[in-house]
Design a protein around this motif. Sequence first.
Motif, mmCIF file in Angstrom:
data_model
loop_
_atom_site.group_PDB
_atom_site.id
_atom_site.type_symbol
_atom_site.label_atom_id
_atom_site.label_comp_id
_atom_site.label_asym_id
_atom_site.label_seq_id
_atom_site.Cartn_x
_atom_site.Cartn_y
_atom_site.Cartn_z
ATOM 1 N N ASP A 57 0.818 -1.202 0.000
ATOM 2 C CA ASP A 57 0.000 0.000 0.000
ATOM 3 C C ASP A 57 0.859 1.263 0.000
ATOM 4 O OD1 ASP A 57 0.541 -1.223 2.614
ATOM 5 O OD2 ASP A 57 -0.362 0.579 3.455
ATOM 6 N N ASP A 58 1.871 1.308 0.879
ATOM 7 C CA ASP A 58 2.680 2.518 0.949
ATOM 8 C C ASP A 58 3.677 2.611 -0.207
ATOM 9 O OD1 ASP A 58 4.167 0.408 1.987
ATOM 10 O OD2 ASP A 58 4.305 1.273 4.003
ATOM 11 N N GLY A 59 4.155 1.454 -0.688
ATOM 12 C CA GLY A 59 5.012 1.485 -1.864
ATOM 13 C C GLY A 59 4.300 2.096 -3.056
ATOM 14 N N LEU A 60 3.023 1.739 -3.217
ATOM 15 C CA LEU A 60 2.235 2.283 -4.331
ATOM 16 C C LEU A 60 1.898 3.751 -4.099
ATOM 17 C CD1 LEU A 60 0.782 1.571 -7.011
ATOM 18 C CD2 LEU A 60 -1.263 1.124 -5.642
ATOM 19 N N LEU A 61 1.597 4.121 -2.860
ATOM 20 C CA LEU A 61 1.249 5.513 -2.567
ATOM 21 C C LEU A 61 2.384 6.445 -2.992
ATOM 22 C CD1 LEU A 61 -0.683 7.580 -1.283
ATOM 23 C CD2 LEU A 61 0.486 7.168 0.904
ATOM 24 N N GLY A 62 3.627 6.018 -2.731
ATOM 25 C CA GLY A 62 4.769 6.841 -3.103
ATOM 26 C C GLY A 62 4.931 7.015 -4.596
ATOM 27 N N GLU A 63 4.295 6.153 -5.385
ATOM 28 C CA GLU A 63 4.350 6.284 -6.840
ATOM 29 C C GLU A 63 3.237 7.189 -7.372
ATOM 30 O OE1 GLU A 63 4.349 2.419 -8.562
ATOM 31 O OE2 GLU A 63 6.268 1.838 -7.681
ATOM 32 N N HIS A 64 2.267 7.505 -6.527
ATOM 33 C CA HIS A 64 1.124 8.313 -6.964
ATOM 34 C C HIS A 64 1.141 9.735 -6.418
ATOM 35 C CE1 HIS A 64 -1.655 5.543 -9.178
ATOM 36 N NE2 HIS A 64 -0.833 4.657 -8.649
ATOM 37 N N THR A 65 1.961 9.992 -5.399
ATOM 38 C CA THR A 65 2.065 11.348 -4.867
ATOM 39 C C THR A 65 3.423 11.524 -4.219
ATOM 40 O OG1 THR A 65 0.973 13.025 -3.489
ATOM 41 C CG2 THR A 65 1.110 10.805 -2.585
ATOM 42 N N ASN A 66 3.888 12.760 -4.197
ATOM 43 C CA ASN A 66 5.165 13.065 -3.556
ATOM 44 C C ASN A 66 4.957 13.219 -2.052
ATOM 45 O OD1 ASN A 66 6.680 13.149 -5.988
ATOM 46 N ND2 ASN A 66 5.930 15.224 -6.386
ATOM 47 N N VAL A 67 5.738 12.484 -1.285
ATOM 48 C CA VAL A 67 5.619 12.487 0.166
ATOM 49 C C VAL A 67 6.910 13.003 0.774
ATOM 50 C CG1 VAL A 67 5.294 11.034 2.211
ATOM 51 C CG2 VAL A 67 4.012 10.546 0.115
ATOM 52 N N THR A 68 6.798 13.817 1.815
ATOM 53 C CA THR A 68 7.959 14.299 2.550
ATOM 54 C C THR A 68 8.087 13.519 3.859
ATOM 55 O OG1 THR A 68 7.779 16.538 1.644
ATOM 56 C CG2 THR A 68 9.012 16.284 3.700
ATOM 57 N N ALA A 69 9.261 12.962 4.110
ATOM 58 C CA ALA A 69 9.511 12.247 5.361
ATOM 59 C C ALA A 69 10.081 13.217 6.390
ATOM 60 C CB ALA A 69 10.496 11.099 5.120
ATOM 61 N N VAL A 70 9.461 13.246 7.567
ATOM 62 C CA VAL A 70 9.958 14.087 8.660
ATOM 63 C C VAL A 70 10.794 13.223 9.606
ATOM 64 C CG1 VAL A 70 8.106 15.773 8.516
ATOM 65 C CG2 VAL A 70 7.806 13.752 9.951
ATOM 66 N N GLN A 71 11.719 13.840 10.285
ATOM 67 C CA GLN A 71 12.645 13.101 11.144
ATOM 68 C C GLN A 71 12.007 12.852 12.512
ATOM 69 O OE1 GLN A 71 16.558 14.743 11.067
ATOM 70 N NE2 GLN A 71 17.481 13.079 12.209
ATOM 71 N N ARG A 72 10.942 12.065 12.488
ATOM 72 C CA ARG A 72 10.220 11.686 13.712
ATOM 73 C C ARG A 72 9.953 10.193 13.643
ATOM 74 N NH1 ARG A 72 6.638 15.399 13.361
ATOM 75 N NH2 ARG A 72 4.900 14.183 12.568
ATOM 76 N N VAL A 73 10.436 9.471 14.628
ATOM 77 C CA VAL A 73 10.480 8.010 14.560
ATOM 78 C C VAL A 73 9.466 7.372 15.504
ATOM 79 C CG1 VAL A 73 11.933 6.022 15.126
ATOM 80 C CG2 VAL A 73 12.876 7.918 13.811
ATOM 81 N N ARG A 74 8.868 6.271 15.051
ATOM 82 C CA ARG A 74 8.003 5.446 15.892
ATOM 83 C C ARG A 74 8.608 4.047 15.987
ATOM 84 N NH1 ARG A 74 5.748 9.640 18.159
ATOM 85 N NH2 ARG A 74 4.763 11.024 16.600
ATOM 86 N N LYS A 75 8.775 3.559 17.193
ATOM 87 C CA LYS A 75 9.353 2.231 17.395
ATOM 88 C C LYS A 75 8.303 1.162 17.138
ATOM 89 C CE LYS A 75 12.883 3.687 20.700
ATOM 90 N NZ LYS A 75 13.442 3.520 22.070
ATOM 91 N N VAL A 76 8.641 0.242 16.242
ATOM 92 C CA VAL A 76 7.713 -0.801 15.803
ATOM 93 C C VAL A 76 8.320 -2.171 16.117
ATOM 94 C CG1 VAL A 76 6.457 -1.775 13.852
ATOM 95 C CG2 VAL A 76 6.929 0.690 13.928
ATOM 96 N N PRO A 77 7.622 -3.011 16.880
ATOM 97 C CA PRO A 77 8.155 -4.351 17.149
ATOM 98 C C PRO A 77 8.255 -5.162 15.872
ATOM 99 C CG PRO A 77 5.879 -4.174 17.914
ATOM 100 C CD PRO A 77 6.310 -2.795 17.521
#
Length: 304
Positions: free
Chosen positions: A172-192
């Motif tokens: 889902d997110d791989g495809l989203l990045g191909e359909h719109t430009n997204v900016t990544a912010v330097q804020r992290v969430r810890k994921v198990p």
Amino acid sequence: MSTRTPTSVLLPTVSWTSACDEVAAQLDPEDELLIIHDDEDDPVLGRERLPENVRLICAGDPIGCSGKANAIAAGMEAANHDRLVWTDDDFHHPSDWLNQLHQDYAEYGPTTELPAFVGQDPLAVLLEPIYVLGGTLGTYIGDHAWGGAVIFDRSDLDETAFLSELRQTISDDGLLGEHTNVTAVQRVRKVPMGGSLRQTLERHIRFNQIFTTHDPTVAKVSFAVLVAALIGCILFPPLTVVLTLLTAGVSASFGVRRVSLLLTVPALVAAVPLGVYAFVRDTFVWGGRRYRWHSKFDVEVLDK
């Protein structure tokens, strides 16, 4: 009185988790949280009372796509608002999480936070340095969307085309990045990450296949750099210290400090056979379903 844009938050899960409560508590009166599940047997339906502005959406079994892609498509079709947030059920959402995403959108447009994967089994712990470089740093440098925390508006993409392709793919997110430009912010969430050897292997296979499918050139270059780095460590052993310190420094810059980063070089060694294994493996398991991913828009759902 809040002035932020009314928002639909999409959270795919089959069980009610603490993340559902955390997100529900952050909704404004005009917002909504859609809990998107698979079928009528899911445990989430056993919850007797839902918080205000929370709806359950039954996505049904996926046909020709992943369960996650199917859930996101169903959620977008059911959502009442144009401003959309995607998230997951496996990490902590602090009380200002949704407000921060809205502030990001006001400044940057479509925005994503970053994942920091924390191993829950020995193999997953060993691979943490790989995920720091590929998952956290790679997402940030490449401005790749992460489906755990991304905000955008329907007007930011061709929704009809996006949903059509979403129901034919895995990521889902791989495809989203191909359909719109997204900016990544330097804020992290810890994921198990992981929990058992099999879970970690299946995740690693899926991540590698997503990488090679959506960005094949970068995937090939990354693998070549990996092999070159390992050869360099053999020919020039002090390079092992440099790589370890570099990875630890990258992680620290995102606010994540883990003892596992001392395993950077062993992780890089393990990544070579695991990468080859992921490439030759023709199926993988995700969320209890087995998939065969023939090409980006050719997915076979084998079983549940």
